[in-house]
Motif scaffolding. Sequence first.
Motif, PDB file in Angstrom:
ATOM      1  N   THR A  32       0.810  -1.223   0.000  1.00 41.79           N
ATOM      2  CA  THR A  32       0.000   0.000   0.000  1.00 41.79           C
ATOM      3  C   THR A  32       0.842   1.272   0.000  1.00 41.79           C
ATOM      4  N   ASP A  33       2.064   1.211   0.566  1.00 38.21           N
ATOM      5  CA  ASP A  33       2.870   2.435   0.662  1.00 38.21           C
ATOM      6  C   ASP A  33       3.502   2.848  -0.664  1.00 38.21           C
ATOM      7  N   VAL A  34       3.357   2.019  -1.705  1.00 43.89           N
ATOM      8  CA  VAL A  34       3.848   2.415  -3.024  1.00 43.89           C
ATOM      9  C   VAL A  34       2.691   2.624  -3.993  1.00 43.89           C
ATOM     10  N   CYS A  35       1.468   2.735  -3.451  1.00 40.37           N
ATOM     11  CA  CYS A  35       0.271   2.949  -4.267  1.00 40.37           C
ATOM     12  C   CYS A  35      -0.210   4.394  -4.156  1.00 40.37           C
ATOM     13  N   CYS A  36      -0.658   4.924  -5.267  1.00 38.77           N
ATOM     14  CA  CYS A  36      -1.243   6.267  -5.296  1.00 38.77           C
ATOM     15  C   CYS A  36      -2.642   6.189  -5.885  1.00 38.77           C
ATOM     16  N   VAL A  37      -3.602   6.763  -5.173  1.00 37.66           N
ATOM     17  CA  VAL A  37      -5.002   6.780  -5.592  1.00 37.66           C
ATOM     18  C   VAL A  37      -5.325   8.121  -6.245  1.00 37.66           C
TER      19      VAL A  37
ATOM     20  N   ALA B 269     -11.647   6.682   1.002  1.00 40.46           N
ATOM     21  CA  ALA B 269     -11.282   5.279   0.794  1.00 40.46           C
ATOM     22  C   ALA B 269      -9.780   5.139   0.572  1.00 40.46           C
ATOM     23  N   GLY B 270      -9.216   6.026  -0.231  1.00 34.43           N
ATOM     24  CA  GLY B 270      -7.781   6.004  -0.463  1.00 34.43           C
ATOM     25  C   GLY B 270      -6.994   6.260   0.809  1.00 34.43           C
ATOM     26  N   ARG B 271      -7.484   7.222   1.587  1.00 32.19           N
ATOM     27  CA  ARG B 271      -6.848   7.531   2.865  1.00 32.19           C
ATOM     28  C   ARG B 271      -6.937   6.330   3.819  1.00 32.19           C
TER      29      ARG B 271
ATOM     30  N   LYS C 293      -1.112   7.150  -0.870  1.00 34.31           N
ATOM     31  CA  LYS C 293      -1.068   8.532  -1.314  1.00 34.31           C
ATOM     32  C   LYS C 293      -2.363   8.802  -2.081  1.00 34.31           C
ATOM     33  N   VAL C 294      -2.861  10.038  -1.999  1.00 34.19           N
ATOM     34  CA  VAL C 294      -4.102  10.379  -2.699  1.00 34.19           C
ATOM     35  C   VAL C 294      -3.935  11.697  -3.445  1.00 34.19           C
ATOM     36  N   VAL C 295      -4.224  11.664  -4.732  1.00 35.10           N
ATOM     37  CA  VAL C 295      -4.291  12.876  -5.552  1.00 35.10           C
ATOM     38  C   VAL C 295      -5.760  13.170  -5.808  1.00 35.10           C
TER      39      VAL C 295
END
Length: 222
Positions: A157-162, A172-174, A179-181
């Motif tokens: 999860t720590d290398v995923c960006c939503v 949900a991303g949080r 990471k969330v953009v």
Amino acid sequence: MNRERRFAALFDMDGVVLDTEGQYDLFWIEQGKRFHPGMPDFYKKIKGMTTEKILEDYFGGNMDLQQQISQELEEFEEKMNYPYVPGVENFIRVLLDHGVRIALVTSSNNVKMSYALKAHPEFTEYFERIITADKITKSKPAPECYLLAAKELQMETDVCCVFEDSFAGIEAGRNARMKVVGLATTNAKEKIEGMVDRVIADFTGCSYDGFVDLMDGGTMMF
């Protein structure tokens, strides 16, 4: 900047990849007028939810009505236009060229996805995995959909960006600890900037360097 690390980009569909939220607003505004006249912001409250969740939460006492609205929505979606959000195709291609793993994570069901795929058969090239409402049990803001996408991509999860536009999707991303953009396509920048790592109007000018900088905790303009 460490380019050896592998990252994953998880894109919501409506309001992020496809510029369809305005069309959905028209549909749900009408449903709000018909069935929830005392709730003028009904169409805003349901953003990011699966259709099943909307029907359960707001029409749960009437199965015939649920079926009617579901059928009307399906007919509406079949006739919808599915234009891209500006810059998203180019950005996806850039990420793919750099080995970023990419998934589409949507609250839409498989029927709606079939319409989107008919309009954009290239989705099968862009997205390594497609997570629809039919694959999960808990709607956004629960993190299940994004956690499932990470699992299917075999990424931590720590290398995923939503990439999200709705409050429920951002949450949900949080909740998935990613990471969330935030895309200011559905909600104003001022409404979401305190909830996300970056806010963008669309994907015009977005770069791989900006993406990596974000993932590494930098402050480069995305």
